[in-house]
Design a protein around this motif. Structure first.
Motif, PDB file in Angstrom:
ATOM      1  N   LYS A   1      28.686  43.359  44.951  1.00 31.81           N
ATOM      2  CA  LYS A   1      29.024  43.879  43.617  1.00 31.81           C
ATOM      3  C   LYS A   1      29.612  42.775  42.735  1.00 31.81           C
ATOM      4  O   LYS A   1      29.236  42.627  41.580  1.00 31.81           O
ATOM      5  CB  LYS A   1      30.017  45.032  43.765  1.00 31.81           C
ATOM      6  CG  LYS A   1      30.326  45.705  42.440  1.00 31.81           C
ATOM      7  CD  LYS A   1      31.192  46.930  42.635  1.00 31.81           C
ATOM      8  CE  LYS A   1      31.482  47.669  41.327  1.00 31.81           C
ATOM      9  NZ  LYS A   1      31.534  46.854  40.128  1.00 31.81           N
ATOM     10  N   LYS A   2      30.492  41.999  43.317  1.00 29.11           N
ATOM     11  CA  LYS A   2      31.183  40.953  42.560  1.00 29.11           C
ATOM     12  C   LYS A   2      30.187  39.898  42.067  1.00 29.11           C
ATOM     13  O   LYS A   2      30.219  39.483  40.909  1.00 29.11           O
ATOM     14  CB  LYS A   2      32.255  40.318  43.457  1.00 29.11           C
ATOM     15  CG  LYS A   2      32.826  39.011  42.960  1.00 29.11           C
ATOM     16  CD  LYS A   2      33.985  39.223  42.013  1.00 29.11           C
ATOM     17  CE  LYS A   2      34.611  37.882  41.610  1.00 29.11           C
ATOM     18  NZ  LYS A   2      35.125  37.929  40.238  1.00 29.11           N
ATOM     19  N   VAL A   3      29.308  39.426  42.942  1.00 27.54           N
ATOM     20  CA  VAL A   3      28.340  38.388  42.570  1.00 27.54           C
ATOM     21  C   VAL A   3      27.409  38.933  41.479  1.00 27.54           C
ATOM     22  O   VAL A   3      27.128  38.260  40.486  1.00 27.54           O
ATOM     23  CB  VAL A   3      27.542  37.916  43.802  1.00 27.54           C
ATOM     24  CG1 VAL A   3      26.404  36.987  43.387  1.00 27.54           C
ATOM     25  CG2 VAL A   3      28.464  37.211  44.794  1.00 27.54           C
ATOM     26  N   THR A   4      26.951  40.164  41.658  1.00 31.66           N
ATOM     27  CA  THR A   4      26.074  40.781  40.658  1.00 31.66           C
ATOM     28  C   THR A   4      26.773  40.858  39.302  1.00 31.66           C
ATOM     29  O   THR A   4      26.215  40.462  38.279  1.00 31.66           O
ATOM     30  CB  THR A   4      25.667  42.202  41.116  1.00 31.66           C
ATOM     31  OG1 THR A   4      25.164  42.126  42.451  1.00 31.66           O
ATOM     32  CG2 THR A   4      24.588  42.770  40.201  1.00 31.66           C
ATOM     33  N   ASP A   5      27.997  41.359  39.304  1.00 34.27           N
ATOM     34  CA  ASP A   5      28.731  41.503  38.038  1.00 34.27           C
ATOM     35  C   ASP A   5      28.975  40.148  37.382  1.00 34.27           C
ATOM     36  O   ASP A   5      28.860  40.009  36.172  1.00 34.27           O
ATOM     37  CB  ASP A   5      30.076  42.210  38.282  1.00 34.27           C
ATOM     38  CG  ASP A   5      29.880  43.677  38.668  1.00 34.27           C
ATOM     39  OD1 ASP A   5      28.748  44.183  38.535  1.00 34.27           O
ATOM     40  OD2 ASP A   5      30.854  44.305  39.123  1.00 34.27           O
ATOM     41  N   ASP A   6      29.342  39.158  38.190  1.00 30.26           N
ATOM     42  CA  ASP A   6      29.650  37.842  37.622  1.00 30.26           C
ATOM     43  C   ASP A   6      28.419  37.228  36.961  1.00 30.26           C
ATOM     44  O   ASP A   6      28.519  36.590  35.913  1.00 30.26           O
ATOM     45  CB  ASP A   6      30.175  36.892  38.712  1.00 30.26           C
ATOM     46  CG  ASP A   6      31.629  37.185  39.047  1.00 30.26           C
ATOM     47  OD1 ASP A   6      32.251  37.985  38.319  1.00 30.26           O
ATOM     48  OD2 ASP A   6      32.138  36.617  40.024  1.00 30.26           O
ATOM     49  N   ILE A   7      27.257  37.381  37.572  1.00 29.18           N
ATOM     50  CA  ILE A   7      26.043  36.820  36.982  1.00 29.18           C
ATOM     51  C   ILE A   7      25.635  37.653  35.767  1.00 29.18           C
ATOM     52  O   ILE A   7      25.347  37.126  34.701  1.00 29.18           O
ATOM     53  CB  ILE A   7      24.902  36.778  38.017  1.00 29.18           C
ATOM     54  CG1 ILE A   7      25.282  35.832  39.165  1.00 29.18           C
ATOM     55  CG2 ILE A   7      23.601  36.311  37.357  1.00 29.18           C
ATOM     56  CD1 ILE A   7      24.216  35.733  40.249  1.00 29.18           C
ATOM     57  N   GLU A   8      25.653  38.950  35.947  1.00 30.37           N
ATOM     58  CA  GLU A   8      25.174  39.857  34.894  1.00 30.37           C
ATOM     59  C   GLU A   8      26.024  39.760  33.627  1.00 30.37           C
ATOM     60  O   GLU A   8      25.492  39.679  32.533  1.00 30.37           O
ATOM     61  CB  GLU A   8      25.214  41.292  35.454  1.00 30.37           C
ATOM     62  CG  GLU A   8      24.300  42.261  34.777  1.00 30.37           C
ATOM     63  CD  GLU A   8      22.824  41.976  35.048  1.00 30.37           C
ATOM     64  OE1 GLU A   8      22.045  42.200  34.115  1.00 30.37           O
ATOM     65  OE2 GLU A   8      22.442  41.546  36.156  1.00 30.37           O
ATOM     66  N   ASP A   9      27.329  39.773  33.770  1.00 27.93           N
ATOM     67  CA  ASP A   9      28.207  39.836  32.593  1.00 27.93           C
ATOM     68  C   ASP A   9      28.311  38.511  31.864  1.00 27.93           C
ATOM     69  O   ASP A   9      28.340  38.468  30.653  1.00 27.93           O
ATOM     70  CB  ASP A   9      29.629  40.270  32.995  1.00 27.93           C
ATOM     71  CG  ASP A   9      29.637  41.657  33.604  1.00 27.93           C
ATOM     72  OD1 ASP A   9      28.625  42.369  33.464  1.00 27.93           O
ATOM     73  OD2 ASP A   9      30.645  42.016  34.232  1.00 27.93           O
ATOM     74  N   SER A  10      28.393  37.418  32.624  1.00 28.00           N
ATOM     75  CA  SER A  10      28.809  36.192  31.935  1.00 28.00           C
ATOM     76  C   SER A  10      28.265  34.908  32.556  1.00 28.00           C
ATOM     77  O   SER A  10      28.658  33.839  32.144  1.00 28.00           O
ATOM     78  CB  SER A  10      30.334  36.118  31.951  1.00 28.00           C
ATOM     79  OG  SER A  10      30.789  36.212  33.301  1.00 28.00           O
ATOM     80  N   PHE A  11      27.354  35.027  33.518  1.00 25.67           N
ATOM     81  CA  PHE A  11      26.865  33.832  34.211  1.00 25.67           C
ATOM     82  C   PHE A  11      28.003  33.008  34.808  1.00 25.67           C
ATOM     83  O   PHE A  11      27.943  31.777  34.833  1.00 25.67           O
ATOM     84  CB  PHE A  11      26.016  32.952  33.287  1.00 25.67           C
ATOM     85  CG  PHE A  11      24.767  33.624  32.798  1.00 25.67           C
ATOM     86  CD1 PHE A  11      23.986  34.383  33.650  1.00 25.67           C
ATOM     87  CD2 PHE A  11      24.365  33.495  31.477  1.00 25.67           C
ATOM     88  CE1 PHE A  11      22.832  35.014  33.200  1.00 25.67           C
ATOM     89  CE2 PHE A  11      23.220  34.129  31.020  1.00 25.67           C
ATOM     90  CZ  PHE A  11      22.455  34.883  31.883  1.00 25.67           C
ATOM     91  N   HIS A  12      29.062  33.676  35.267  1.00 28.13           N
ATOM     92  CA  HIS A  12      30.160  32.929  35.865  1.00 28.13           C
ATOM     93  C   HIS A  12      29.880  32.711  37.353  1.00 28.13           C
ATOM     94  O   HIS A  12      30.424  33.378  38.231  1.00 28.13           O
ATOM     95  CB  HIS A  12      31.485  33.637  35.602  1.00 28.13           C
ATOM     96  CG  HIS A  12      32.004  33.326  34.236  1.00 28.13           C
ATOM     97  ND1 HIS A  12      33.233  33.706  33.779  1.00 28.13           N
ATOM     98  CD2 HIS A  12      31.442  32.627  33.216  1.00 28.13           C
ATOM     99  CE1 HIS A  12      33.405  33.269  32.543  1.00 28.13           C
ATOM    100  NE2 HIS A  12      32.328  32.622  32.176  1.00 28.13           N
TER     101      HIS A  12
END
Length: 830
Positions: A678-689
């Motif tokens: 979930k964390k990796v998905t959110d980080d890429i999806e939201d902000s490319f972090h």
RNA sequence: GCCUGGGUGGCGGAACGGGUAGACGCAAGGGACUUAAAAUCCCUCGGGGUUCGCCCCGUGCCGGUUCGAGUCCGGCCCCAGGCACCA
């Protein structure tokens, strides 16, 4: 003995396999959702540098991620291949610019392939290829026919070192953007694109670009520079053509006491003719016209002026206003004439003080205790306020007064509402060789004649001598410029200037959609399928230049009926620079790290991982050799972890259950696996972090080592471990695809990881049976407790108050208040 | 001068619907293994105090709101970038 991680060997292997299977060659397919990701294409300077690697790595992660998300991904690459460095290299090495350019392209293409980027290579294009600029020449002709490309004589920026003219956007602080030589104005006959026709739309549509960085939007707004105001006509006291001014402060018109003209203003000398001031005015005008008044110099100059001996009439107040020529008035902005309101404009105030001109207060600040008196002013009052001494308009606030006065002037035929822009038309002709020829023929009888379509492309001849003398060598090549006029067949002369290289980069992203199309500029079906670019990635240095021109071109091509979009780039990511020792990597500073060396030493996966991990993409990144070693260490850890479990993992399938019957330790571990997804998905999806996404995977690997050490190697455990390993490989695949593929294959999979879907966190694995609650006393952490997830708020509060570590804080009496926040924290107030 | 970002350990950086400041990594120090080194593994790692249980201080500065502020509000300071006699 498990195999050692040897990056180069497996990276070459997978690059070969991907290419053989053509995994990244995109096919148009209207039944699938598309995703177009693009990095700004490179100038083929010779070698890929670390800034490129960072840029293209970010793009490649996005491309691979979106493929796994199920999108039909277009991810092309090409070469911004025209430009001055090729000519300079040719001079320095006696090599033809074409050969130098194409050799560089070949070398750099090889480097990009070694880096393992998932490009759609069949769409590769080079802008110096006649098959590319042929269509650009056709766009030029279409623009010429519509008046969007035109030639005019005007004072333009001239760089003596580069021996060519420059666009306004290419002059930085009065210096040439390429060679830093001072630029001066020169009156020349040049080609322009009428970008000012699109100024209003270019400004308005910025509001649509909600996924662009705010600073880029601000820079473009500023560059376009819209000023609403009024044009006002001032009749001359002695008759003749009146003077027109542009002002944003029509509300101060009753305070206009004199007039200032730019030295270049056509009326400046004409007015003074026959007055006692004539010779003085002539000296002043000649002096200031000869001065370098380009940017950077102007601010040093003190305000000076000279009276022309003539007067004009204030159209509302009726009084006469002396007309001055002033060195601070710019001919390029507005009308080159300024109505001077000394009480409410600082420049006019200083000028009026110096030459003892009348100052009239017409604006009162709303909160002023007493009436403002001109004699008391020490500086102009530039803020809005309430009008005084302004005839019928007295008592109005500034904003409505501007409207009312402009309305009044329009009714009386003395002016009108008007809008001015800072943006100038784009000067696109260059007196250089290595560029796309402008497809125009001059004829004494027919004038400017576009080259007929059948004769396109106008091929840039290769058999020229590059002398560096200045001016285009094409001007000395009779076989090039001597042509018959296509209109009358009489003697014609071909245009020898070439186009600004920014013209090529203004539409290349459209051409990728149908790079092989032979029947026109763009293939409508394909370009309408792929465009707009969903994610564009490049350096902030193009915030105005390239990104403004590309937006302009998109709108022009839309109006030509070639595309259906208004804006080319839906999302924009401006990635930061790669620094070493606090400075941008540069040969002259000796702080360059060569990507090729890094790949040899550590492999491309390590290099990619470091660049993604060291900083979020939009920030500058400080290069660190130790940081690279750390990235390498992590990949070894991941490799060794999987290999240490491999014999047992190969015997089982990935866990499919819902957690029932798993030990507490395995449940907790599985919880972390799915939390990481979930964390990796959110980080890429939201902000490319990617930096935080990678950190989460590192935490999982650390936890994995601990769990593996403490767990028996029984089948159920191995199923959970296999689920974890597979999830991890899918998660890291966009970032370190070669290593992920190799380990995926080692697990016994036959399918390429590149064709698999992105993992999904399982809802049942994300919930925990217990929660941790922090206990604070007066806002300070004093203890924490573990509670069943099902506990009530009152139960949690009760346990918190009974916590042994809390007792000593409660000795002075019962708590005043107990706050429970989001079932995560109890704050006890005593 | 105007506009836009941004100030968190020795360093890169985490944490922003207000709720455990410093995740992850680098560097540093200590230890294990080794004849030795590399590699690897374990421990410490914001400052100060400590009876080793803990306690005090700490996110550029000064105030405020709040049970609670890196995060919100007001006022400053500093850094980076953009624009700049634009009428």
């Amino acid at each position: 003995m498990p195999p050692r991680y040897q990056p180069r060997r497996l990276e070459e292997k997978w690059q070969r396999i991907w290419e053989e299977r053509r995994l990244f060659n995109a096919q148009e397919n209207p039944s699938r959702p598309k995703y177009y990701v693009l990095e700004m294409f490179p100038y083929p300077s010779g070698r890929i540098h670390m800034g490129h690697v960072r840029n293209y790595t970010i793009g490649d992660v996005v491309a691979r991620y979106q493929r796994m998300r199920g999108f039909n991904v277009l991810h092309p690459m090409g070469w911004d291949a025209f430009g001055l460095p090729a000519e300079n290299a040719a001079l320095a090495r006696g090599m033809h610019p074409a050969r130098w350019t194409y050799e560089n392209i070949d070398y750099m293409r090889g480097q990009l392939k070694n880096l393992g980027y998932s490009y759609d290579w069949p769409r590769e294009l080079a802008t110096c290829d006649p098959q590319y600029y042929r269509w650009e020449q056709q766009v030029f002709i279409e623009m010429f026919r519509r008046g969007l490309a035109y030639k005019k004589k005007a004072p333009v920026n001239w760089c003596p070192r580069c021996a060519t003219v420059l666009a306004n956007e290419q002059v930085e602080d009065g210096l040439c953007w390429r060679c830093d030589s001072p630029v001066h104005l020169k009156e020349l006959d040049q080609w322009f694109f009428k970008i000012t026709d699109y100024a209003e739309e270019l400004l308005r549509d910025l509001d649509q670009l909600t996924h662009w960085p705010e600073r880029v939007l601000t820079m473009q707004r500023h560059w376009i520079g819209k000023s609403p105001g009024a044009e006002i006509v001032f009749p001359l006291a002695h008759g003749g053509d009146p003077i027109k001014v542009f002002t944003t402060r029509a509300d101060t018109l009753f305070g206009a006491t004199f007039m200032s003209l730019a030295p270049e203003h056509p009326l400046a000398l004409a007015l003074a003719q026959g007055t006692p001031q004539e010779s003085e005015v002539r000296r002043f005008v000649e002096y200031w016209q000869a001065q370098n008044r380009s940017r950077g110099v102007l601010e040093e100059i003190t305000k000076e002026g000279v009276f022309t001996g003539r007067y004009c009439v204030n159209p509302v107040a009726g009084w006469q206003m002396p007309i001055y020529v002033a060195n601070f008035v710019l001919m390029e902005y507005g009308t080159g004439a300024v109505m001077a309101v000394p009480a409410h404009d600082q420049r006019d105030f200083e000028f009026a003080k110096k030459y003892e001109l009348p100052i009239k207060v017409v604006i009162q600040p709303p909160d002023a205790a007493a009436a403002l008196r001109a004699e008391d002013l020490t500086a102009a009052l530039e803020e809005d306020g309430v009008l005084v001494n302004s005839g019928d308009f007295t008592g109005l606030a500034s904003a409505p007064a501007r409207q009312a006065i402009a309305d009044f002037l329009a009714r009386e035929g003395k002016g009108r509402h008007s809008v001015h822009f800072r943006l100038r038309d784009w000067l696109i002709s260059r007196q250089r060789y290595w560029g796309a020829p402008i497809p125009i023929i001059y004829c004494e009888r027919c004038g400017l004649v576009p080259v007929p379509e059948a004769d396109l492309p106008v091929v840039l001849p290769l058999d020229v001598e590059i002398t560096g003398e200045g001016g285009s060598p094409l001007a000395h090549l009779a076989s090039f410029y001597q042509v018959p006029c296509p209109g009358c067949g009489g003697p014609g002369r071909r245009e020898v200037d070439t186009m600004d290289t920014f013209v090529e980069s203004s539409w290349y992203f459209l051409r990728y959609a149908s790079a092989d199309y032979r029947d026109g500029i763009l293939d409508p079906d394909r370009v309408n399928y792929w465009l707009p670019v969903d994610q564009y990635i490049g350096g902030i240095e193009h915030a105005v230049l390239h990104l403004l021109y590309a937006r302009f071109f998109t709108k022009v091509l839309r109006d030509l009926g070639l595309v259906q979009i208004d804006e080319p780039f839906t999302r924009l990511l401006t990635q930061g620079m790669v620094l070493k020792d606090g400075a941008k990597m540069a040969k002259s500073k000796g702080n360059v790290v060569d990507p090729e060396y890094m790949i040899e030493q550590y492999g491309t996966d390590t290099t990619r991982l470091f660049l993604l991990f060291a900083a979020p993409p939009e920030k500058d990144l400080e290069w660190s050799d130790q940081g690279v070693a750390g990235a390498s260490r992590f990949l070894h850890r991941l490799w060794n972890l999987v290999h240490s479990l491999l014999p047992d993992l190969q015997k089982v399938a990935a866990y499919q259950g819902d957690g029932a019957g798993l030990s507490a330790g395995l449940l907790e571990f599985r919880h972390q696996v799915h939390r990481t997804i979930k964390k990796v998905t959110d980080d890429i999806e939201d902000s490319f972090h990617f930096n935080t996404a990678i950190a989460a995977v590192m935490e999982l690997v650390n936890a994995f080592y601990l769990t593996a050490e403490n767990s028996p190697r029984e089948p159920l455990t191995m199923q959970v471990f296999r689920e974890a390993v597979e999830a991890m490989l899918l998660l890291v695949n966009p970032m370190v695809p070669h290593l992920a593929e190799e380990l995926w294959q080692a697990l016994g999979h036959a399918t390429s990881l590149q064709q698999l879907p992105w993992p999904q966190a399982r809802a049942e694995a994300l919930v925990k049976s217990t929660i941790t609650v922090v206990i604070q006393v007066n806002g300070k952490v004093r203890s924490k407790l573990t509670a069943p997830a099902a506990a009530t708020d009152e139960e949690i509060k009760g346990w918190a108050l009974n916590d042994p570590a809390i007792q000593k804080w409660l000795q002075d009496g019962p708590p005043k208040r107990v706050v429970l926040a989001r079932r995560k924290l109890v704050n006890i107030v005593v």
